[in-house]
Structure formats: C-alpha cells, structure tokens
Design a protein around this motif. Structure first.
Motif, PDB file in Angstrom:
ATOM      1  N   UNK B  97      -6.380 -10.165   2.574  1.00 16.37           N
ATOM      2  CA  UNK B  97      -5.149 -10.565   1.883  1.00 16.37           C
ATOM      3  C   UNK B  97      -4.841  -9.585   0.752  1.00 16.37           C
ATOM      4  N   UNK B  98      -5.902  -9.031   0.109  1.00 17.36           N
ATOM      5  CA  UNK B  98      -5.672  -8.077  -0.963  1.00 17.36           C
ATOM      6  C   UNK B  98      -4.886  -6.865  -0.449  1.00 17.36           C
ATOM      7  N   UNK B  99      -5.111  -6.509   0.822  1.00 15.31           N
ATOM      8  CA  UNK B  99      -4.386  -5.386   1.420  1.00 15.31           C
ATOM      9  C   UNK B  99      -3.121  -5.874   2.126  1.00 15.31           C
ATOM     10  N   UNK B 100      -2.719  -7.133   1.881  1.00 12.26           N
ATOM     11  CA  UNK B 100      -1.559  -7.731   2.553  1.00 12.26           C
ATOM     12  C   UNK B 100      -1.715  -7.719   4.057  1.00 12.26           C
ATOM     13  N   UNK B 101      -2.929  -7.917   4.534  1.00 16.02           N
ATOM     14  CA  UNK B 101      -3.152  -8.085   5.969  1.00 16.02           C
ATOM     15  C   UNK B 101      -3.506  -9.547   6.158  1.00 16.02           C
ATOM     16  N   UNK B 102      -2.742 -10.226   6.999  1.00 20.93           N
ATOM     17  CA  UNK B 102      -2.973 -11.668   7.140  1.00 20.93           C
ATOM     18  C   UNK B 102      -3.970 -11.905   8.248  1.00 20.93           C
ATOM     19  N   UNK B 103      -5.237 -11.854   7.907  1.00 15.61           N
ATOM     20  CA  UNK B 103      -6.273 -12.137   8.901  1.00 15.61           C
ATOM     21  C   UNK B 103      -6.457 -13.649   9.005  1.00 15.61           C
ATOM     22  N   UNK B 250      -6.060  -2.202  -2.973  1.00 20.93           N
ATOM     23  CA  UNK B 250      -5.186  -2.963  -3.867  1.00 20.93           C
ATOM     24  C   UNK B 250      -3.793  -2.358  -3.929  1.00 20.93           C
ATOM     25  N   UNK B 251      -3.737  -1.027  -3.892  1.00 20.47           N
ATOM     26  CA  UNK B 251      -2.433  -0.373  -3.967  1.00 20.47           C
ATOM     27  C   UNK B 251      -1.608  -0.675  -2.714  1.00 20.47           C
ATOM     28  N   UNK B 252      -2.263  -0.615  -1.543  1.00 22.79           N
ATOM     29  CA  UNK B 252      -1.548  -0.926  -0.301  1.00 22.79           C
ATOM     30  C   UNK B 252      -1.006  -2.348  -0.363  1.00 22.79           C
ATOM     31  N   UNK B 253      -1.826  -3.251  -0.898  1.00 27.44           N
ATOM     32  CA  UNK B 253      -1.394  -4.644  -0.971  1.00 27.44           C
ATOM     33  C   UNK B 253      -0.261  -4.844  -1.952  1.00 27.44           C
ATOM     34  N   UNK B 254      -0.334  -4.186  -3.102  1.00 24.15           N
ATOM     35  CA  UNK B 254       0.672  -4.429  -4.133  1.00 24.15           C
ATOM     36  C   UNK B 254       1.958  -3.678  -3.870  1.00 24.15           C
ATOM     37  N   UNK B 255       1.855  -2.472  -3.352  1.00 24.68           N
ATOM     38  CA  UNK B 255       3.061  -1.674  -3.133  1.00 24.68           C
ATOM     39  C   UNK B 255       2.836  -0.650  -2.028  1.00 24.68           C
ATOM     40  N   UNK B 256       3.082  -1.048  -0.779  1.00 25.17           N
ATOM     41  CA  UNK B 256       2.786  -0.159   0.348  1.00 25.17           C
ATOM     42  C   UNK B 256       3.559   1.162   0.278  1.00 25.17           C
ATOM     43  N   UNK B 257       4.784   1.130  -0.237  1.00 23.22           N
ATOM     44  CA  UNK B 257       5.554   2.370  -0.311  1.00 23.22           C
ATOM     45  C   UNK B 257       4.913   3.354  -1.276  1.00 23.22           C
ATOM     46  N   UNK B 258       4.521   2.842  -2.454  1.00 26.17           N
ATOM     47  CA  UNK B 258       3.867   3.707  -3.425  1.00 26.17           C
ATOM     48  C   UNK B 258       2.590   4.279  -2.830  1.00 26.17           C
ATOM     49  N   UNK B 259       1.863   3.446  -2.073  1.00 22.10           N
ATOM     50  CA  UNK B 259       0.622   3.907  -1.467  1.00 22.10           C
ATOM     51  C   UNK B 259       0.901   5.052  -0.491  1.00 22.10           C
ATOM     52  N   UNK B 260       1.989   4.901   0.291  1.00 23.91           N
ATOM     53  CA  UNK B 260       2.324   5.936   1.269  1.00 23.91           C
ATOM     54  C   UNK B 260       2.684   7.231   0.555  1.00 23.91           C
ATOM     55  N   UNK B 261       3.496   7.127  -0.508  1.00 24.51           N
ATOM     56  CA  UNK B 261       3.894   8.334  -1.231  1.00 24.51           C
ATOM     57  C   UNK B 261       2.692   8.995  -1.886  1.00 24.51           C
ATOM     58  N   UNK B 262       1.705   8.156  -2.281  1.00 19.76           N
ATOM     59  CA  UNK B 262       0.521   8.711  -2.934  1.00 19.76           C
ATOM     60  C   UNK B 262      -0.416   9.373  -1.925  1.00 19.76           C
TER      61      UNK B 262
END
Lengths: 323, 373
Positions: B97-103, B250-262
């Motif tokens: 869930x922290x990575x916004x993956x609904x397992x 945590x970054x992927x979970x909180x803001x996937x776009x920011x994670x991708x740009x990073x």
C-alpha cells in the motif's frame, strides 16, 4: 450438439446475474466512481431478497428488497467517496467486508429454511421455435433472464444516444467541464453509484431466488462480484461487450460441471473423468480466465489509447485543478 | 490564499448553519491516532446497535469477546498466536500500500506459503532431518512460493498495466483450489481432506515445549512465528525509513509522476514490492502450518489475508503500529469464535474500516460550522 446447447442454456441463466452486476459497475465507473464493493452488495441483496421472499412468500417482493438493500449499501460508498472524498479503493474494499459480514449476521439460520418461492419460468411463444437459438435463449427461462435481454440495448442506447447518457460520460471524463455547464456532478455521481448498487443487489437476489436458489453464506456469490469488476475492464466500459463477457463466463460454470461427466471426449479418454481431483483445475478456470481477459483488455486499451473514464477513482472537488 | 469549499448543505429555514471544509495546512501529530481510536470505538457502538437490532445482547457479547481474548495468560497466548500471521500479512499489505499497489492477495500468498512448507515435508526432506535444516528450508520454500504468487500480478501490472486488485484477488481463489488438488489427492491422509501430521522435527518451537525448564510456559502456544513477525516489523521499518529503496517506494506511492521524473525504475520497483509483499504473506502461511496446524488442510486461514488489509489501514501504514493492531484483531478473532451470529467479527471489521476512512477527512480538513447571518 446437446453438450453445447446445455452449456449455452445454463450460461444464459448464470450469466444473467453477472450481467446485472457488470452493468451496474459499468454505470458507476462511467460516472467516475470505482466501487469495489460489488461482492458485498450482491451478497446483501441475495440474503435480504431471500429472507424477504421467505417471510412474505412473495418472490417479487424479495427481488425488490434485494434491489433496495444493494442500493442502500452503495449509498454508504457514495457518501464516503463523494462527500467525504475518501479513497475509492479502500472504501470499496470496506464495503465488501461490511456487506459480507452483514449478510452472514442477517443470514444466520437462513440456510435451513424451506419453501422459499423462486422467480417464475416461461417460454416466449414463436421465438422459442427458432431452431437451436430458440431453445437456448427463449425456452423455459426465468423472467429475470428476459429482463437482462431488455437491459442490454437499453443501457447501450442510454449511454451513447441520450442526453442524460452524455452527461453520465461527461462527469466521468471531465467533471470540471461538466460542472461549468451546469451539470450537478455530485448529485449525478450519487445517482449512478445508487444505480450500480441496485443492479448489484438485483444480481444477488437473482442468484438466491432464481439461478441457484438458496442461501449458502458467502458461497452464494463465490466471487461473482469480483469477476464482474474484471469484466467491466475487459468490456472497456461498453455494455454490449459486457453482455458477451457475462454470458461467456456464465457458460463457463456449466462447462466445468459438464466436463467431468463423459468418460471420453472425441474418442480420447477424459482426464477429468479418470482423476476426480483434476476438477480443482477446472474450478480455477473462471478466475484464471478473468486474469487472462484482463491482460487482453488492458493491452487493447493501451494500444487503442482507450480505457477507463479519465476521472475514474478521483474525487471531484469544486475549484481544484485537474480532471 | 485560503481556499474554502462549501458543501451545499444550506437549508436556510430549518438549519441556519453552513458546514465548510477548510483544508488543513498542517495535521497535528496526535490527530491520526485519535481518529483511529475514535473510529474503533465508534465501530463498536454501531456494531452493538446492529447486534441489538437483530436480537443479540451487545454488552454481553463484547464482554465475552474481551475476556475470551485477554482474560488470562493462556488466552492471551492464543491471541498472540492469532496475531502472528496478522502481523506478517499486515506488513505484506503495508509495504504494497505504501507503493500504492493494492495487494488484496495476501490470503492466496498465505495459502501458497503454507503449500511451499508442506511441499518440503511431503516431497523433499525425510522424516528424520534435523530441525536446523528442516525449518530454514521450509522458511525458504514458504517465502519463495509467496513471492512467486506476488510476482505474477506485479509483472502484469508493471508491463501491461493490468489492475492488480483483480489479479491478486483472482489468485486467492486459484491458490485455494491449487492446495485443494493436493489435499484431496496425492497428499491426502487416508482419504481425509488433509495431509498427515508433520514430523515433530518440522514443527516451529513453542513456549510450551520448554515447560520442563520454565514451568510458567506450560500450555502456552506462542510459537516462533511471533518472532518472525517482530523481526519482519523491524525489517520493514528499516527498509522504508532508512534505505534508498524504501525512499523510492514511498515516493512512488506519494507521487508517481515525481518518481518517474526522478528516474526511479517503476517497473522494477513494482515487481520487487509485490514480491516482498507476497514473501511476507508466504512466511505467515509457512509459520501457521508449521507452528499451529502441523498439517496442510483446506481451511487454514479465517481470512488473515483480508483482515490484514484492515490491520494495515488501522495502523496508518506505520510498521510499528501493526503490532498492537494485529494483537487487537487477533483478540477479536479468538474472542468471537463462540459468539453467535458467526459473521459478527467480519461485520465489525467492515464497520471499523468504514469509520476509519470516513474519519480521515478530519485529518485533511478542518470542519467549520458557521451560523448564516
């Protein structure tokens, strides 16, 4: 030939419950609200419908109560996600838990009751005489099956050819634009979540009062609600494709049973007849196929750049940026 | 700057107040915990009302649940035995869930972890193997099977964008029938739907095993699985709070776009998180068959994998909070065993989760009720 006829005939009946649930979820998702609580709403519809039909002796009253029960439960999801802006995934999951728990509490002792009426069965004159198809589609079918036939084109026409249908698509794609044109996004989203819940309740009641009459605790629905959610994605939010998927998955249930019967298939020994335990692999089929169907649906969606309504899963807050 | 969103709830004549939601700029640290506890209490109230409506006695039922779960050392031990798999599956849900993956598939991963451990007993190692070889091998097999069961939805999600909620859920059913094939078939004990009891060497040590040395341990069923849970909690906390990988999760979970740009590799992280999540749930399944049931049978879980979702959410996705919440839910499972109607525990879980997510708006918005002039 009778093998195929049997499977398709049963598939139409089984598929009707899936059809109602899938169409309901389709309406809610088109409006931009993902409701993962279908399984819970179906179970509550099933138990309330069964219980009401038992105590009143009137099957139609049972169906009505089932529809209302599903609708009331869905309003909880609507309130929490639309007004309180909670996460739709978590809210839907809790709706499932709540629905299953409530149904088990309410269904205590209901498994043993006898003499619950079921939905009447009849054939359509003339249409039932059509060779092959007549027997499959129009002979000795529950009234709910015909309701299903009626709902498919109705849903299609409503979504693609009417003004309210246009509004429905608008609030799911770009609610801010719809809002600026004076469409009440909040009210309509409530309404379509309610429609979804009522159809899920109908799906549940049609299981317990017509298709597989009886109350078997959580095995009454055995994952139908989840399959319905998968079918919506497979159908790419189109009612006609949803109907095809629902009837196919309905047929699969009968296929599993029929595959275990004959000692040989096309002159080859039937492995499922030889080793009874292989039936568990047949039982996996609907669930495995749901995964496969999802992969196909997702790939097609990626390729054609079609897919979920753009605002699906996002709460609408007036005055905030974004879809 | 302050942006206010007014709800259209104005009824001038009857209700001369307006309810406004003001976004909070800062949430006080204590508030999330207060809403968690508040929703738990509120859920007990609502559950009690429903119970009273269907003709039950809520006070009696709750008192019974509490005593049967925390009344004496013996039942506290039983509660902790139920809490062990909940800690592990709760952590499995938490990391996903922290990575916004609904397992939602911890239940199936639990079943396959149990299958992995049983496979070692049934097919790989002999009866007389030393526990020092037996237990690590079974741990490895349980973790591997769980991770495999997490890999598939992770891969499909990362490569084809397939909704992981549905795939993990469908795998629950598939795992159930997979185990059934072996329990009813080649592993069946004299035609019953269970495997023969594992040899003692393959049992996880329990406190009661040391009753000769320490008499106070007599009858206590706590097994090594609880320690697995505590170690896993430290591990998950360390990964999330202290490592680069945890930061990426945590970054992927909180803001996937920011994670991708990073430049964070989303595909690899999605698969890795799902595998770690599956591994934790698989370990829970392994610990349950080797520590409690001592054989594989078809109903080894009263829905641990589903309860885990609520445990993770009630703990606000904080690894340390998983432990007390899991103990609370373990107590609910133990205490409600003899309670009628049997669905009570599950209904309470559903209400708790609903109260919880409804109350979350209090953490994000300040609610102002103002008089209309």
């Amino acid at each position: 030939m009778t093998f195929l006829t049997n499977i398709l005939t049963a598939g139409i009946a089984n598929g009707t419950a899936l059809l109602f649930a899938t169409l309901g979820e389709l309406f809610a998702e088109r409006a931009g609200v993902l409701n993962l609580g279908v399984e819970g709403m179906m179970l509550l519809g099933a138990v309330m419908g069964y219980s009401a039909a038992y105590s009143t002796g009137n099957v139609w009253l049972g169906i009505l109560i089932g529809v209302i029960a599903g609708g009331v439960l869905s309003l909880l999801h609507a309130y929490v996600t639309i007004a309180l802006r909670a996460d739709q995934v978590v809210s839907g999951l809790s709706l499932t838990f709540l629905g299953i728990g409530l149904s088990l509490v309410l269904g205590e002792g209901l498994a043993q009751v006898k003499g619950v009426p079921t939905v009447p069965v009849f054939s359509l004159p003339l249409l039932a005489q059509i060779p092959f198809l007549g027997a499959i589609l129009f002979e000795n079918k529950s009234a709910l099956v015909y309701l299903g036939y009626f709902l498919i084109p109705l849903a299609w026409y409503f979504i693609y050819r009417t003004r309210p249908g246009l509004h429905l698509r608008a609030i799911g794609e770009y609610p801010a634009a719809a809002d600026s044109l004076g469409i009440n996004v909040f009210r309509l989203r409530y309404f379509y979540v309610l429609v979804g819940g009522m159809l899920a309740g109908l799906a549940g009641a049609s299981l317990s009062l017509s298709i597989t009459p009886g109350w078997f605790s959580e095995f009454t629905t055995s994952g139908f609600g989840w399959i319905a959610i998968g079918l919506v994605i497979f159908a790419q939010w189109d009612p006609l494709r949803a109907a095809v998927g629902a009837y196919l998955f309905g047929s699969l249930r009968r296929f599993i049973l029929d595959m275990q019967g004959p000692p040989t298939i096309l002159f080859f020994p039937n492995p499922f007849f030889q080793d009874r335990n292989l039936q568990f692999f047949l039982e996996m089929l609907p669930y495995a196929l749901t995964v496969i169907v999802l992969v196909i649906g997702s790939r097609a969606a990626l390729r054609r750049r079609l897919g979920a309504p753009a605002a699906l899963g996002i709460p609408y807050v007036r005055g905030e940026r974004g879809v | 700057m302050t942006q206010t969103i007014s709800q259209n709830k104005t009824r001038r004549a009857i209700f001369p107040f307006t309810v406004r939601l003001e976004p909070r700029l800062e949430t006080p640290r204590w508030l999330p915990y207060a809403t968690s506890i508040g929703s738990f209490v509120g859920a007990l109230l609502i559950g009690g009302i429903i119970l009273a409506l269907v003709g039950g006695d809520p006070l009696n039922a709750y008192a019974h649940i509490f005593l049967a779960a925390f009344g004496n050392a013996g039942v506290v031990s039983d509660t902790l035995v139920k809490a062990s798999p909940l800690i592990l599956t709760g952590l499995a849900c938490l990391i996903a869930f922290r990575a916004r993956l609904w397992n939602i598939g911890a239940e199936g991963q639990f079943y396959l972890g149990a299958f992995g451990a049983t496979l070692i007993v049934q097919q790989v190692l002999g009866k007389d193997t030393s526990p020092w070889i037996f237990i690590p091998t079974m741990i490895g097999a349980g973790i591997a099977m769980g991770a495999l069961c997490g890999f598939l939805p992770g891969y499909l999600k990362a490569k084809f964008g397939v909704n992981e909620i549905i795939t993990t859920l469908m795998l629950n059913y598939i795992a159930f029938f997979w185990n059934a094939y072996f329990i009813y078939g080649s592993w069946s004990d004299r035609g019953f739907q269970l495997t023969p009891t594992f040899p003692q060497n393959a049992w996880l040590p329990r406190l009661a095993d040391y009753a000769l040395q320490i008499p106070a341990f007599a009858g206590l069923t706590i097994h090594l699985g609880l320690l697995f849970g505590l170690l896993a909690t430290i591990g998950v906390w360390y990964i999330l709070a202290r490592t680069r990988w945890g930061y990426e999760i945590r970054l992927i979970g909180d803001n996937p776009n920011a994670a991708r740009y990073a430049g964070i590799n989303i595909v690899r992280n999605t698969i890795a998180v799902m595998m770690l999540s599956g591994a934790l749930a698989g370990l829970a399944g392994m610990a349950e068959v080797t520590g409690v049931v001592h054989r594989l049978q078809d109903r080894i879980s009263p829905g641990y994998g589903f309860t885990a979702i609520i445990v993770a959410w009630l703990a606000k996705l904080n690894p340390w909070a998983i432990i007390p919440v899991a103990i609370l839910f373990g107590g609910l499972l133990i205490g409600s065993r003899e309670i009628q109607p049997s669905g009570l525990a599950r209904m309470l879980q559903g209400i708790i989760l609903f109260m919880l997510i409804s109350s979350e708006i209090l953490n994000r918005y300040r609610i102002r009720v103002e008089r209309i002039k």
